[in-house]
Design an enzyme around this catalytic site. Sequence first.
Site, PDB file in Angstrom:
ATOM      1  N   GLU A 152      70.840   3.414  44.318  1.00 36.22           N
ATOM      2  CA  GLU A 152      70.106   3.230  43.069  1.00 36.22           C
ATOM      3  C   GLU A 152      71.106   3.147  41.921  1.00 36.22           C
ATOM      4  OE1 GLU A 152      66.144   5.833  44.280  1.00 36.22           O
ATOM      5  OE2 GLU A 152      67.572   6.629  42.821  1.00 36.22           O
ATOM      6  N   TYR A 174      67.728  16.865  53.161  1.00 33.71           N
ATOM      7  CA  TYR A 174      66.921  16.446  52.025  1.00 33.71           C
ATOM      8  C   TYR A 174      66.776  14.930  51.994  1.00 33.71           C
ATOM      9  CZ  TYR A 174      65.751  15.250  47.227  1.00 33.71           C
ATOM     10  OH  TYR A 174      65.161  14.703  46.128  1.00 33.71           O
ATOM     11  N   LYS A 175      67.846  14.243  52.320  1.00 35.81           N
ATOM     12  CA  LYS A 175      67.805  12.790  52.288  1.00 35.81           C
ATOM     13  C   LYS A 175      67.192  12.193  53.556  1.00 35.81           C
ATOM     14  CE  LYS A 175      71.745  12.354  49.099  1.00 35.81           C
ATOM     15  NZ  LYS A 175      71.200  11.556  47.991  1.00 35.81           N
ATOM     16  N   ASN A 210      73.029   6.703  42.505  1.00 37.24           N
ATOM     17  CA  ASN A 210      72.508   7.685  43.446  1.00 37.24           C
ATOM     18  C   ASN A 210      72.320   6.952  44.775  1.00 37.24           C
ATOM     19  OD1 ASN A 210      71.632  10.107  44.388  1.00 37.24           O
ATOM     20  ND2 ASN A 210      69.620  10.016  43.406  1.00 37.24           N
ATOM     21  N   ARG A 262      74.316   5.774  36.173  1.00 32.61           N
ATOM     22  CA  ARG A 262      74.888   6.537  37.267  1.00 32.61           C
ATOM     23  C   ARG A 262      74.385   5.930  38.567  1.00 32.61           C
ATOM     24  NH1 ARG A 262      71.366  10.554  39.576  1.00 32.61           N
ATOM     25  NH2 ARG A 262      73.137  11.748  40.288  1.00 32.61           N
TER      26      ARG A 262
END
Lengths: 316, 359, 183
Positions: free
Chosen positions: B266, B317-318, B226, B224
């Site tokens: 990622e 959050y990021k 991210n 996946r």
Amino acid sequence: MVERSGYLAVIASVEVLTPTLRKFVLAAQGVRFPAVSAGSHVVLGFGSAARRYKNAYSVVSATPDGRELSVIVRRAPQSRGGSAFLHDQAQDGTPVTVLSSANLFPVSKTAKRHLLLSAGVGITPFLAHARTLEAEGADYTLHHFCRPEEKPAFVTLLADLPPGRVFIHDRPPEDAGMKHHMAEEGIATHLYFCGPEGFMGWVEQAAAQLGFVAAKVHSEHFFVPEGGKPFTVVLASSGQRIAVAGDETLLEALENAGVDAPCMCRGGACGACALEVMDGVPEHRDHVLTEQEKTEGRTILTCVSRARTDTLTLNL
Amino acid sequence: MTVQTSARESYRPPYQVTNSAETILRFPFPFPEDSYMYSMNVEPHIRSGPVAAMHNTFDIDEHYVAECAEKARILQEDPKRCIVQPHMRAAEWDFVELAMSSLSDQYPQHFSLRREGQDWHWVNRLLGYEQSFVFGDATTLPLPPFEYMARQMQGDFTLHDQREDDLWMDGGMVTAQADWSLKFDLGMSFRQWHAPVPKAAEMGVFDRGLRFLLMLQHEKPVRRLNWTMTINPRLDTSPENFMVWGPDRASVTPDNVADKVHLRVELQTLYRLPRSNAILFSIRCYLMPLRDIMRVPKWRRRLHRVLRDLDPTLSSYKGLDLYRQTVVDFLAPYDDGAPLSSGIQPEVVQLEKALAPAA
Amino acid sequence: MIVSSQLPFAPLVLDASGVRHLYVRDTADCPLPDGCGAVMPEIWTVVSDATVMADAREGEVLLRSVTALLERLAGRLARERVGLRLYGAGGASFLSRVAIVADAAGLATGEVLLAPPRDTARRVVCVHCDTLNDGVQADTVRCLGCGTTLFVREHYSRGLGAYMGVGEPEILLQAMEAAARHG
């Protein structure tokens, strides 16, 4: 039907352990087997041109070079034919494909001590575990329960393990004082057990009475799926109707019809094959769904369960 | 993929990282649609996919030598970036086998592996390593097996033991992380290490993700993508060094935005390991500056839309809050609002011309 | 799914599935678990008094400090047999340390039951320099090791027995304040 890619092998030797248990050594042909962890099962594909089987068996040993692995197969009284084929027709040179492997019964790697209890063919995962634990220098004890006439076979099978670690009983666990031994275990001990249903029930109950918590109790309810009444499965998306014969599982019928159905353990133990039931009443035979889920009848594990109704419609 | 054999690049001040056209086009751009929210977005990690970065088990690109050098430097400064608990010994060897066999198989010009029983011989031509050792005998390697091999690979790796229907982070090497700490999260369960992530829990993403991973089968890895954003081409955005790199977030201006702001992606791949029954989590980090993303029309338009409409909770959050608007303002003139194809593929074979460098 | 790294605190109730029960607390003010009566746990209490002798009272062991209790607990758990349930009550820091001792002894989920903490004082580990800062009441603390003002994240490590503390560069604090004023 073309089997999914797997590891091609032949049976290299057959050893008769007891009238109902045989050990088969498989030798890789060409590509070597991948490593397997203790407690793993492999799904084997074998059979004749007329009838192919896909059954899961615990791996009892494997060579580090990937050339050989061994399984022990019990001749199931209600066999759909797989274990009967291996007992009656398989011999040196019989081709077998290792289709997949997975571990649904590992030991807890952080446990300080392991207590392994088995009965009958339930010994198979512990043959691998005991040898691995021994090699790692881990603290463990194995108690095996069998019928008196089978005891010499298991003594031979377990002869390479130190006598202080392995105890073979030709009496039921109750008579052998097993509950007392269990009560003496330290609080860090993890408990593992595998065997026939009656034995499993006894250990479960004893463990609960002694205060073992669920996190430290590990069992493998693993059994050969049995046949039953034939029925018809309907695939909701395509409307396709597939007949499930009395001596094949729902999963096998789907696979034989070329349907890419999910699966892993093929013994009602992991839940990977769960599908949604849209119509009809399932006959549950697995150890994964909760009682509530079984009553609701909205989910079925195709590897072992069947239908009470003539047709079963699946969301597939 | 062409790999530079010497480390000319620098992932810390003074920064010096450049991407070739090939590297830009193989970038795993993380947004298949014009808006973003957490999802499982897991697919089989097969050797194909919309961008070339997905075409190998472990992706090696032109930054290999420089990234390995940066990793070695971080480990020298902070040895706690690599910790493996003793019960993960079998998983260490699983990792060595998977890494050496797939790298030598897929990049024979750079790596080779000879196996004779348990006697193995490994050659890494890019880093100039050659090592004979006995597989399974840690005393025959100069470093513990996991550390030995993870130092020779781009990206971060964690090892997870499976017990009590959960996955426990019981080892890893983490030098290029998006603001999480291995030494702090070591020994945590899947539920525990995800605690700081907002929203996903209520969406049930973790429930489904964990159930899925517990069933992960050997030889059927999954992947996946991210993402987050990073100021400057800095691999080590760890909490350990937040006081060092954190101030960069306040340094973005309309003049430097194209060069300073990087999309950090990622490529996460997960593998069931056969000897240990553990799970390997590989987190391969790609840093791409806005200046390079601008050269793919689909990507620059989509990035504009995603960032413009991003949920404020995720933005916080990021850590994007201080510069997200600057990025959106910069990208807006290059987005004509035309519909874009779904999926992450660049839809071009050649890059557009680079923007003129900032004055 | 509960996605949290906190210890699983819950009001204490005697667990009937256990066959022996041990209750440890850092002050005599902590009430007994619900359900005590016919079955009584063994009780260990910290009294913070250097004159007290362990085993002085019937059914209750008095200990001079939290450290003394935890050392005794580690020794006891090393010899304990299956079936014990361990209950803990007191401050957050005490409960963190009880969990560490229990985990080291091999106790698992279901064998360790912890009451909601009686205070909000938390242990905070500095992610920059690894210093443990004890008894942190506020959301920030000046690290004893490196002097950084740490912001306490809602992220707890059971193994370290501490919350994560991370500094915030001054320039970011100013920028965020400015943004909040103009935003």
